[in-house]
Design an enzyme around this catalytic site. Sequence first.
Site, PDB file in Angstrom:
ATOM      1  N   THR A   1       0.818  -1.212   0.000  1.00  0.00           N
ATOM      2  CA  THR A   1       0.000   0.000   0.000  1.00  0.00           C
ATOM      3  C   THR A   1       0.856   1.267   0.000  1.00  0.00           C
ATOM      4  OG1 THR A   1      -0.178  -0.242   2.403  1.00  0.00           O
ATOM      5  CG2 THR A   1      -2.004  -1.065   1.078  1.00  0.00           C
TER       6      THR A   1
ATOM      7  N   SER B   1       1.246   8.721   5.062  1.00  0.00           N
ATOM      8  CA  SER B   1       0.693   8.667   3.706  1.00  0.00           C
ATOM      9  C   SER B   1       1.834   8.948   2.749  1.00  0.00           C
ATOM     10  CB  SER B   1      -0.420   9.704   3.522  1.00  0.00           C
ATOM     11  OG  SER B   1      -0.840   9.738   2.179  1.00  0.00           O
ATOM     12  N   ARG B   2       2.155   7.971   1.889  1.00  0.00           N
ATOM     13  CA  ARG B   2       3.310   8.146   1.000  1.00  0.00           C
ATOM     14  C   ARG B   2       2.993   9.045  -0.190  1.00  0.00           C
ATOM     15  NH1 ARG B   2       3.723   2.311   1.999  1.00  0.00           N
ATOM     16  NH2 ARG B   2       4.998   2.093   3.858  1.00  0.00           N
ATOM     17  N   VAL B   3       1.714   9.356  -0.383  1.00  0.00           N
ATOM     18  CA  VAL B   3       1.356  10.362  -1.392  1.00  0.00           C
ATOM     19  C   VAL B   3       1.456  11.741  -0.769  1.00  0.00           C
ATOM     20  CG1 VAL B   3      -0.497  11.208  -2.881  1.00  0.00           C
ATOM     21  CG2 VAL B   3      -0.109   8.747  -2.660  1.00  0.00           C
TER      22      VAL B   3
END
Length: 517
Positions: A345, A371-373
């Site tokens: 994810t 959150s990697r975004v």
Amino acid sequence: MSAPEETLRQVFDRAFDGLSWGREAFTPDLLPHEVGTIASISTGIARVTGLPGVGFEELVKFRGEVFGIAFNVDPEEVGVVLLGEYGQLHAGDEVARTGRVMDVAVGEGLLGRVIDPLGRPLDGHGPVPASGRLPIERPAAPIMDRAPVTVPLQTGLKVIDALIPVGRGQRELILGDRQTGKTAIAIDTILNQRGKGVLCVYCAIGQRASSVAKSVATLQETGAMEYSVVVVAEGNDPPGLAYIAPYAATSIAEHFMEAGRDVLIVYDDLTHHARAYRELSLLLRRPPGREAFPGDIFYIHSRLLERATHLRGERGGGSLTALPIIETEAQNISAYIPTNLISITDGQIFLSPSLFELGVLPAVDVGKSVSRVGGKAQRAAYREVAGDLKLAYAQFEELETFARFGARIDENTRRVIDHGRRIRACLKQPEFAPVSVPEQLAILLALTAGLFDELPLERMTEAEQSVRAAAAAIPAAVSARLETAETLSAADRETILGLARESLAPFRSSEEPEGAA
């Protein structure tokens, strides 16, 4: 009279000649029809012989309209995963090939319905109207067909939208121990999509019927079923249904995505999915690996979640956002299945039992969540306040732990701790009560400006409600810019802060006499 009789005779002759010619020219087509027999039946699987041409994952049919999927294709026999009640099946019964893979009904007619993974209705509202069917297993969109994730998916939860933003097309894992509020976060996110043009698919895997009924009742009471589809595989269903449930739900969601719509899908939860697959694999005598899970357990989840994406404009511009849920044991996020899902994810939201017990709801542990975004899928107004907020909250958590040991703390440290406690109080939120974007920004701006710092902690809830009420007076032009502007202008910031100061003035004045006394 002779002329008409002659004509009638000629008509009959021509007709009979045509019939004779058609009979001679007809060659019957022989369709091969493979029929095998059940060699043995056990929990959720059957071993079948006599189907030499069956393919991997082909659908086979048993008597009583029970279907199965060919999983182990061996030279002597075929291991079949059963997809229905198999109590009436016995060794020696006939099995027929269908020549197709497992598929599911898709279309607008599914909105508002509760179905099982085979597309059968569970809500008692009659047959499910479908515009077509799609295979449950489909290849993910190629990389060249994908676009960057830039549009936020607002959850309505302040702590997530501000500190752990989720974008449309992202895959954000929700994990935590039992009874820490994982499903509540997913349901809140679905409720917040009202009027935002996002369709929702809620897939319940291996849940108790009472839990599913409670979630469906919440969606119905709030009107969220109008834009939602619920796919259910209950805990007492055969493990084969639990295994195919998320794939069927994803195909339903993909149909909307490929039509250019934005879709949110919730998998609740993939722990039960992994256990169902482990059960089937062990019964089919596949070699066990770590924790008795089969070697391809990572692959079954990666090929599922890889289907969540944001498509380019040429492909319709639709998106599929996935919120998989995983249950941990004793907060062990380094266990086998959680680490698999974390690596697949684009970030995770970790729920802490200790925060839950303290009444900090939603019990999101900001330190272990990511959150990697990130800010790429966050509105500019959030970005301007979220950075300072996350840093202040992280400092507070470290200092609060240190202060518990009874160490002396200076005035500056005390201010950081007091400010952090007010951040935590503002990030609290009751269940099923999403907060709009203007209200969230008014609260966050007031926090970063220190407007709450002078208020006592016990009055924080009232003060926050007052700021939320004041946010309704934000001018329409400013609200529109909050949604679209690339930066938050100084004038807009001052407008919102001015409204927040006015709403908090009564709380300060009520405290002054006590302070003077």
